[in-house]
Design an enzyme around this catalytic site. Structure first.
Site, mmCIF file in Angstrom:
data_model
loop_
_atom_site.group_PDB
_atom_site.id
_atom_site.type_symbol
_atom_site.label_atom_id
_atom_site.label_comp_id
_atom_site.label_asym_id
_atom_site.label_seq_id
_atom_site.Cartn_x
_atom_site.Cartn_y
_atom_site.Cartn_z
ATOM 1 N N ASP A 52 0.823 -1.208 0.000
ATOM 2 C CA ASP A 52 0.000 0.000 0.000
ATOM 3 C C ASP A 52 0.860 1.262 0.000
ATOM 4 O O ASP A 52 0.505 2.263 -0.627
ATOM 5 C CB ASP A 52 -0.927 0.007 1.220
ATOM 6 C CG ASP A 52 -1.967 -1.098 1.130
ATOM 7 O OD1 ASP A 52 -2.406 -1.401 0.007
ATOM 8 O OD2 ASP A 52 -2.319 -1.671 2.178
ATOM 9 N N ARG A 57 2.641 5.988 -2.983
ATOM 10 C CA ARG A 57 3.744 6.733 -3.601
ATOM 11 C C ARG A 57 3.475 6.937 -5.088
ATOM 12 O O ARG A 57 3.640 8.030 -5.621
ATOM 13 C CB ARG A 57 5.057 5.970 -3.386
ATOM 14 C CG ARG A 57 6.242 6.860 -3.233
ATOM 15 C CD ARG A 57 7.406 6.231 -2.470
ATOM 16 N NE ARG A 57 7.645 4.829 -2.730
ATOM 17 C CZ ARG A 57 7.567 3.876 -1.803
ATOM 18 N NH1 ARG A 57 7.258 4.189 -0.554
ATOM 19 N NH2 ARG A 57 7.796 2.616 -2.101
ATOM 20 N N GLU A 127 -5.965 9.661 3.876
ATOM 21 C CA GLU A 127 -6.390 10.647 4.864
ATOM 22 C C GLU A 127 -5.563 11.913 4.821
ATOM 23 O O GLU A 127 -4.458 11.930 4.277
ATOM 24 C CB GLU A 127 -6.331 10.076 6.293
ATOM 25 C CG GLU A 127 -4.975 9.995 6.947
ATOM 26 C CD GLU A 127 -4.107 8.838 6.471
ATOM 27 O OE1 GLU A 127 -3.086 9.116 5.830
ATOM 28 O OE2 GLU A 127 -4.445 7.666 6.714
ATOM 29 N N TYR A 168 -4.548 4.433 9.136
ATOM 30 C CA TYR A 168 -4.312 5.167 10.389
ATOM 31 C C TYR A 168 -5.601 5.291 11.199
ATOM 32 O O TYR A 168 -5.627 5.090 12.425
ATOM 33 C CB TYR A 168 -3.759 6.550 10.024
ATOM 34 C CG TYR A 168 -3.094 7.337 11.115
ATOM 35 C CD1 TYR A 168 -2.938 6.838 12.409
ATOM 36 C CD2 TYR A 168 -2.602 8.622 10.835
ATOM 37 C CE1 TYR A 168 -2.316 7.589 13.390
ATOM 38 C CE2 TYR A 168 -1.974 9.380 11.809
ATOM 39 C CZ TYR A 168 -1.838 8.865 13.090
ATOM 40 O OH TYR A 168 -1.222 9.616 14.048
ATOM 41 N N ASN A 169 -6.673 5.647 10.513
ATOM 42 C CA ASN A 169 -7.987 5.805 11.162
ATOM 43 C C ASN A 169 -8.364 4.609 12.021
ATOM 44 O O ASN A 169 -8.833 4.756 13.144
ATOM 45 C CB ASN A 169 -9.030 6.029 10.052
ATOM 46 C CG ASN A 169 -10.456 6.001 10.563
ATOM 47 O OD1 ASN A 169 -10.896 6.919 11.234
ATOM 48 N ND2 ASN A 169 -11.175 4.925 10.235
HETATM 49 P P1 NAP Z 1 3.741 2.965 6.763
HETATM 50 O O1 NAP Z 1 3.908 3.704 8.043
HETATM 51 O O2 NAP Z 1 4.782 2.038 6.317
HETATM 52 O O3 NAP Z 1 2.303 2.216 6.693
HETATM 53 C C1 NAP Z 1 1.609 1.753 7.739
HETATM 54 C C2 NAP Z 1 0.760 0.555 7.326
HETATM 55 O O4 NAP Z 1 -0.476 1.030 6.749
HETATM 56 C C3 NAP Z 1 1.375 -0.378 6.272
HETATM 57 O O5 NAP Z 1 1.198 -1.704 6.711
HETATM 58 C C4 NAP Z 1 0.542 -0.107 5.024
HETATM 59 O O6 NAP Z 1 0.401 -1.252 4.173
HETATM 60 C C5 NAP Z 1 -0.790 0.182 5.664
HETATM 61 N N1 NAP Z 1 -1.779 0.873 4.821
HETATM 62 C C6 NAP Z 1 -1.611 1.923 3.971
HETATM 63 N N2 NAP Z 1 -2.768 2.265 3.396
HETATM 64 C C7 NAP Z 1 -3.709 1.403 3.881
HETATM 65 C C8 NAP Z 1 -5.108 1.254 3.665
HETATM 66 N N3 NAP Z 1 -5.787 2.051 2.845
HETATM 67 N N4 NAP Z 1 -5.769 0.276 4.359
HETATM 68 C C9 NAP Z 1 -5.108 -0.524 5.225
HETATM 69 N N5 NAP Z 1 -3.777 -0.420 5.458
HETATM 70 C C10 NAP Z 1 -3.086 0.532 4.792
HETATM 71 O O7 NAP Z 1 3.493 4.086 5.630
HETATM 72 P P2 NAP Z 1 2.962 3.840 4.155
HETATM 73 O O8 NAP Z 1 3.070 2.409 3.782
HETATM 74 O O9 NAP Z 1 3.572 4.887 3.320
HETATM 75 O O10 NAP Z 1 1.404 4.180 4.315
HETATM 76 C C11 NAP Z 1 0.981 5.488 4.617
HETATM 77 C C12 NAP Z 1 -0.176 5.352 5.533
HETATM 78 O O11 NAP Z 1 0.250 4.876 6.796
HETATM 79 C C13 NAP Z 1 -0.884 6.648 5.865
HETATM 80 O O12 NAP Z 1 -1.763 7.062 4.835
HETATM 81 C C14 NAP Z 1 -1.581 6.287 7.161
HETATM 82 O O13 NAP Z 1 -2.898 5.812 6.914
HETATM 83 C C15 NAP Z 1 -0.780 5.133 7.720
HETATM 84 N N6 NAP Z 1 -0.258 5.458 9.054
HETATM 85 C C16 NAP Z 1 -0.649 4.649 10.077
HETATM 86 C C17 NAP Z 1 -0.280 4.948 11.373
HETATM 87 C C18 NAP Z 1 -0.774 4.047 12.454
HETATM 88 O O14 NAP Z 1 -1.451 3.066 12.143
HETATM 89 N N7 NAP Z 1 -0.494 4.352 13.699
HETATM 90 C C19 NAP Z 1 0.512 6.071 11.639
HETATM 91 C C20 NAP Z 1 0.902 6.857 10.574
HETATM 92 C C21 NAP Z 1 0.501 6.563 9.268
HETATM 93 P P3 NAP Z 1 1.663 -1.902 3.359
HETATM 94 O O15 NAP Z 1 2.373 -2.741 4.395
HETATM 95 O O16 NAP Z 1 1.018 -2.755 2.308
HETATM 96 O O17 NAP Z 1 2.498 -0.773 2.835
#
Ligand code: NAP
Ligand code: MN
Length: 268
Positions: A52, A57, A127, A168-169
């Protein structure tokens, strides 16, 4: 006949790089014009190999492309992907015979207006978040459709699309929202709810035609806005308007795709 132009992105890990080689060989052999640089007026299809994060990206690199995009999952969480590396041949067959549907994913837009009158916009597929300086709590006056609603105090707010609701949500207790619902989910991050500060402690859901206004309390000099984890810092923010955007991302979904099966597979 004009060749179909396909732009392929991959996230650089071993399996993704190998999958990229296999895919570009197969597609070139089948008469596609394969490249690694997206051009808005000539790319017919985008393929993104990775998870994802790689998908997000690619979406941002292409500035929210108007052509269809498909994801090949190389061992990550993979909410946006429907194809596995071993399913490449089948995917090309299905693509050519039109055996797929397009899932139109809504996006969320924040428009930041600073005291000098300048406006800057951010677009997110998962988000938008609004947070304060470093690890201090942030205080934000929130209005919905011009109606003052609350002063939020806490770590920040997440404005999630339905397709971003599982990211994140979800980690901060927000609801999983079916991507067929075009709603904006506003989820508080560590809201303070005491006699000193009163904030909503659960998510609220807004329809797509309603916008939400955020005015930082006067002492808030630094505001951080993220779109899909891409961070921008702003000073002297007058207000931020957040709403569902008209821009959408057109994701290829193959036969058998079912949102709730995916949720079950990935989360339970
Ligand atoms: P990351 O910090 O490596 O990603 C966090 C996780 O979110 C990864 O496992 C990613 O999947 C997963 N993810 C991304 N989009 C998703 C979706 N629509 N539904 C379910 N899981 C999803 O950063 P990244 O891979 O660049 O992803 C960016 C996203 O990370 C942001 O948009 C935000 O939603 C999320 N995030 C989460 C947290 C938290 O959970 N505490 C904090 C900051 C940001 P993959 O392993 O397949 O890449
Ligand atoms: Mn990631």
């Amino acid at each position: 006949m004009k060749k179909t132009t396909v732009t392929i992105f991959h996230n650089g890990d071993d399996l993704s790089a190998r999958t990229f080689e296999t895919l570009s060989d197969k597609m070139s052999l089948r008469g596609y014009d394969v490249n690694t640089e997206y051009k808005d007026d000539s790319t017919d299809l985008i393929v993104c190999i990775g998870g994802d994060g790689a998908f997000l990206r690619a979406i941002h690199t292409c500035d929210f492309p108007s052509c269809p995009i498909v994801g090949i999952n190389t061992g990550h969480l993979g909410f946006f992907q429907d194809v596995l590396p071993e399913g490449i041949d089948q995917f090309i067959d299905q693509y050519e015979s039109g055996e797929y549907s397009l899932q139109h994913l809504n996006t969320v837009r924040a428009t930041v207006t600073t005291e000098d009158g300048k406006k800057q916009t951010q677009l997110g597929l998962n988000e938008i978040t609004i947070k304060g300086n470093r690890s201090y709590s942030v205080h934000l006056f929130i209005s919905i459709g011009n109606q003052p609603i609350e002063k939020f105090s806490g770590d920040g707010l997440i404005f999630a699309t339905s397709s971003g609701s599982t990211a994140y949500n979800y980690s901060v207790g927000g609801s999983i929202s079916d991507p067929r619902l075009n709603v904006l989910q506003v989820t508080p991050i560590a809201p303070m709810n005491t006699t000193a500060y009163r904030s909503f402690t659960s998510s609220i859901l807004l329809p797509a035609d309603l916008s939400l206004g955020v005015v930082p309390e006067q002492r808030e000099n630094h505001i951080f806005v993220t779109n899909d984890s891409r961070e921008s810092e702003y000073t002297n923010v007058k207000d931020i308007e957040v709403r569902v955007s008209n821009t959408s991302v057109h994701l290829i979904r193959l036969k058998g795709y079912d949102f709730w099966s995916k949720v079950k597979d990935k989360f339970l």
